[in-house]
Motif scaffolding. Structure first.
Motif, short mmCIF file in Angstrom:
data_model
loop_
_atom_site.label_atom_id
_atom_site.label_comp_id
_atom_site.label_asym_id
_atom_site.label_seq_id
_atom_site.Cartn_x
_atom_site.Cartn_y
_atom_site.Cartn_z
N ILE A 224 19.84 110.51 20.16
CA ILE A 224 18.89 111.17 20.86
C ILE A 224 18.02 111.94 19.95
O ILE A 224 16.76 112.03 20.05
N VAL A 225 18.54 112.40 18.94
CA VAL A 225 17.78 112.94 17.73
C VAL A 225 16.68 112.07 17.04
O VAL A 225 15.77 112.63 16.80
N ASP A 226 17.22 110.92 16.83
CA ASP A 226 16.43 110.08 16.11
C ASP A 226 15.32 109.38 17.08
O ASP A 226 14.44 108.62 16.56
N GLY A 227 15.52 109.37 18.60
CA GLY A 227 14.82 108.59 19.27
C GLY A 227 13.65 109.45 19.82
O GLY A 227 13.32 110.59 19.59
N ASP A 228 12.63 108.54 20.44
CA ASP A 228 11.45 109.30 21.41
C ASP A 228 11.29 108.36 22.53
O ASP A 228 12.13 107.37 22.73
N ALA A 229 10.12 108.45 23.27
CA ALA A 229 10.20 107.58 24.44
C ALA A 229 10.05 106.28 24.33
O ALA A 229 10.62 105.53 25.14
N SER A 230 9.64 105.77 23.23
CA SER A 230 9.69 104.18 23.03
C SER A 230 10.93 103.68 22.95
O SER A 230 11.21 102.50 23.06
N ASP A 231 11.99 104.58 22.73
CA ASP A 231 13.29 103.98 22.56
C ASP A 231 13.84 104.05 24.11
O ASP A 231 15.20 103.80 24.11
N ILE A 232 13.49 104.19 25.01
CA ILE A 232 13.81 104.27 26.34
C ILE A 232 13.58 102.93 27.14
O ILE A 232 12.40 102.78 27.15
N ILE A 233 14.73 102.35 27.64
CA ILE A 233 14.52 101.09 28.38
C ILE A 233 14.90 101.36 29.79
O ILE A 233 16.00 102.09 29.91
N LYS A 247 17.63 102.44 23.89
CA LYS A 247 17.63 101.28 23.41
C LYS A 247 18.67 100.81 22.12
O LYS A 247 19.22 99.70 22.12
N PRO A 248 18.74 101.85 21.22
CA PRO A 248 20.09 101.63 20.25
C PRO A 248 21.26 101.25 20.67
O PRO A 248 22.17 100.23 20.48
N SER A 249 21.79 101.80 21.91
CA SER A 249 22.98 101.52 22.68
C SER A 249 22.99 100.26 23.45
O SER A 249 24.01 99.60 23.29
N ILE A 250 21.94 99.79 23.83
CA ILE A 250 21.97 98.40 24.13
C ILE A 250 21.99 97.27 23.05
O ILE A 250 22.78 96.43 23.19
N VAL A 251 21.29 97.73 21.79
CA VAL A 251 21.47 96.81 20.89
C VAL A 251 22.93 96.63 20.28
O VAL A 251 23.42 95.49 20.05
N SER A 253 25.62 97.07 21.66
CA SER A 253 26.36 96.39 22.85
C SER A 253 26.22 94.72 22.62
O SER A 253 26.67 93.96 23.56
N GLY A 254 25.17 94.52 21.78
CA GLY A 254 25.17 92.79 21.61
C GLY A 254 23.89 92.23 22.63
O GLY A 254 24.03 91.23 22.83
N LEU A 255 23.17 93.16 23.26
CA LEU A 255 22.24 92.71 24.23
C LEU A 255 20.73 93.06 23.66
O LEU A 255 20.61 93.70 22.68
N ASP A 256 19.69 92.06 24.12
CA ASP A 256 18.42 92.08 23.70
C ASP A 256 17.62 93.20 24.91
O ASP A 256 17.48 92.67 25.73
N PRO A 257 17.43 94.32 24.54
CA PRO A 257 16.78 95.36 25.26
C PRO A 257 15.33 94.83 25.89
O PRO A 257 14.98 95.31 26.90
N ASP A 258 14.96 93.77 25.26
CA ASP A 258 13.27 93.29 25.67
C ASP A 258 13.53 92.30 26.60
O ASP A 258 12.44 91.64 27.12
N ASN A 259 14.83 91.52 26.58
CA ASN A 259 15.08 90.72 27.59
C ASN A 259 16.10 90.79 28.54
O ASN A 259 17.11 89.77 28.79
N LEU A 260 16.17 91.85 29.21
CA LEU A 260 17.48 92.06 30.02
C LEU A 260 17.15 91.56 31.72
O LEU A 260 16.15 92.04 32.06
N PRO A 261 17.94 90.79 32.22
CA PRO A 261 17.64 90.27 33.35
C PRO A 261 17.80 91.49 34.65
O PRO A 261 18.34 92.33 34.24
N TRP A 282 27.77 103.59 31.17
CA TRP A 282 27.73 105.08 30.83
C TRP A 282 28.55 105.49 29.49
O TRP A 282 28.14 106.21 28.80
N ARG A 283 29.45 104.48 29.20
CA ARG A 283 30.18 104.77 28.04
C ARG A 283 29.62 104.39 27.01
O ARG A 283 29.48 104.96 25.77
N ASP A 284 29.25 103.00 26.81
CA ASP A 284 28.56 102.19 25.82
C ASP A 284 27.05 102.20 25.93
O ASP A 284 26.37 101.93 24.91
N ILE A 285 26.52 101.96 26.80
CA ILE A 285 25.00 102.07 27.23
C ILE A 285 24.52 103.45 27.51
O ILE A 285 25.01 103.94 28.84
N TRP A 286 24.12 104.12 27.07
CA TRP A 286 23.54 105.36 27.00
C TRP A 286 22.62 105.80 27.77
O TRP A 286 21.45 105.46 27.36
N GLY A 287 22.73 106.68 28.72
CA GLY A 287 21.60 107.04 29.80
C GLY A 287 20.60 108.08 28.67
O GLY A 287 21.20 109.12 27.99
#
Length: 321
Positions: A224-233, A247-251, A253-261, A282-287
């Motif tokens: 949250i501290v390191d991020g800004d709007a560009s880090d929200i998917i 986005k960092p939590s998606i990465v 978890s081994g997923l590509d945030p730019d290619n989520l189905p 909610w535990r690993d992919i952070w809202g």
């Protein structure tokens, strides 16, 4: 636009701390209320049900003790968030405890329920229902909700897609009761902007993740501290309902945030929330909401609220002179 008596002259700032799934618990709620804003938590964060009884006791007693010690600056009231969809098997038990402890405010989600509103009104409580569009807003008021929480584009977790300008405008065309705005609010200026648009209160969630009192892991807080709007998917992939995530939590978890189905959107999300896949989300992919660029460090709730108050006061002076 009139606030219920319970919120008049009880708030240091026109703010409710949004109930955060997994993250909100008594320590955060109590700190928010002592700092002068409404603290809230989801009933489902207390597991098992018996823990909800313990939490409501703890919060009620802590705030009463604070008021006795500080009669000149009593704590703000607290709120319990209830998922009122029929798939919530705990609702009856959770509501019985809410009535037992007379929670001052009840925030309802995922389907307006007349019986829930009546139960809260029976002991003098106030209900606020969160909505993502004008159609749901009408239904909530028809079912007896006292006020509305407009969850607009940019909000964290499950969020709406409508501009806050449009959503507030459409609701205020017919509703003059308590109205809150949620979505990318993390500064005092944004709180004031919400009021200028027509909302009574701001609904702030993501900024409070980055506090010591929040029940979140350190890496979540730091993101949250390191991020800004560009880090929200924004995606429907994780729950079948559109939500905003870090986005960092998606990465991680081994997923590509730019290619989520995409998944087919569901009419409600509680069924997903109770499943193992949703718990992992909610535990690993952070809202997170889009306003986190304003959060520069992990700081205690009291310090965060003090910053918001300074910025809010400065913004009012700049506009009003």
């Amino acid at each position: 636009m009139a606030l219920p008596n319970i919120l008049k002259d009880r708030l240091r700032l026109p703010v409710i701390g949004a109930p955060l799934f997994i993250v909100s618990h008594p320590a955060l709620t109590i700190a928010q209320c002592k700092a002068g804003i409404v603290g809230a938590f989801p009933a489902l964060n207390a597991r098992p049900v018996s823990q909800l009884d313990e939490w409501l006791h703890e919060i009620t007693e802590a705030l009463a003790a604070h008021d006795r010690a500080h009669p000149d600056r009593p704590a703000a009231p607290f709120a319990v968030n209830q998922i009122v969809h029929k798939s919530n098997a705990r609702l009856d038990e959770d509501m019985a405890l809410t009535v037992k402890w007379k929670a001052p405010l009840v925030i309802t989600s995922l389907g307006a329920r007349e019986d829930v509103n009546e139960a809260v009104h029976g002991y003098g409580g106030v209900t606020l229902h969160d909505i993502i569009n004008n159609r749901f807003a009408h239904k909530a008021i028809e079912k007896g909700a006292d006020g509305l929480i407009a969850v607009a584009a940019g909000a964290g977790g499950h969020a709406g897609s409508t501009s806050p300008f449009a959503l507030i405008q459409d609701i205020r065309a017919w509703f003059d009761g308590p109205l809150l705005l949620s979505g990318a609010i993390a500064t005092g200026r944004a709180i004031l902007a919400a009021q200028v648009m027509g909302a009574d209160l701001a609904y702030i969630g993501s900024a409070f993740v980055a506090t010591p009192e929040a029940r979140a892991i350190d890496s979540y807080k730091q993101a949250i501290v390191d991020g800004d709007a560009s880090d929200i998917i924004g995606s429907t992939y994780f729950t079948g309902v559109f939500g905003n995530y870090l986005k960092p939590s998606i990465v991680r978890s081994g997923l590509d945030p730019d290619n989520l189905p995409e998944r087919e959107a569901k009419a409600m999300s509680f069924a997903s929330a109770s499943s193992s896949s949703e718990a992992k989300a909610w535990r690993d992919i952070w809202g997170s909401g889009q306003g986190i660029g304003a959060v520069k460090k992990v700081a205690p709730v009291a310090e965060l609220v003090a910053r918001l108050e300074r910025e809010y006061t400065q913004a009012k002076r700049a506009i009003c002179g």
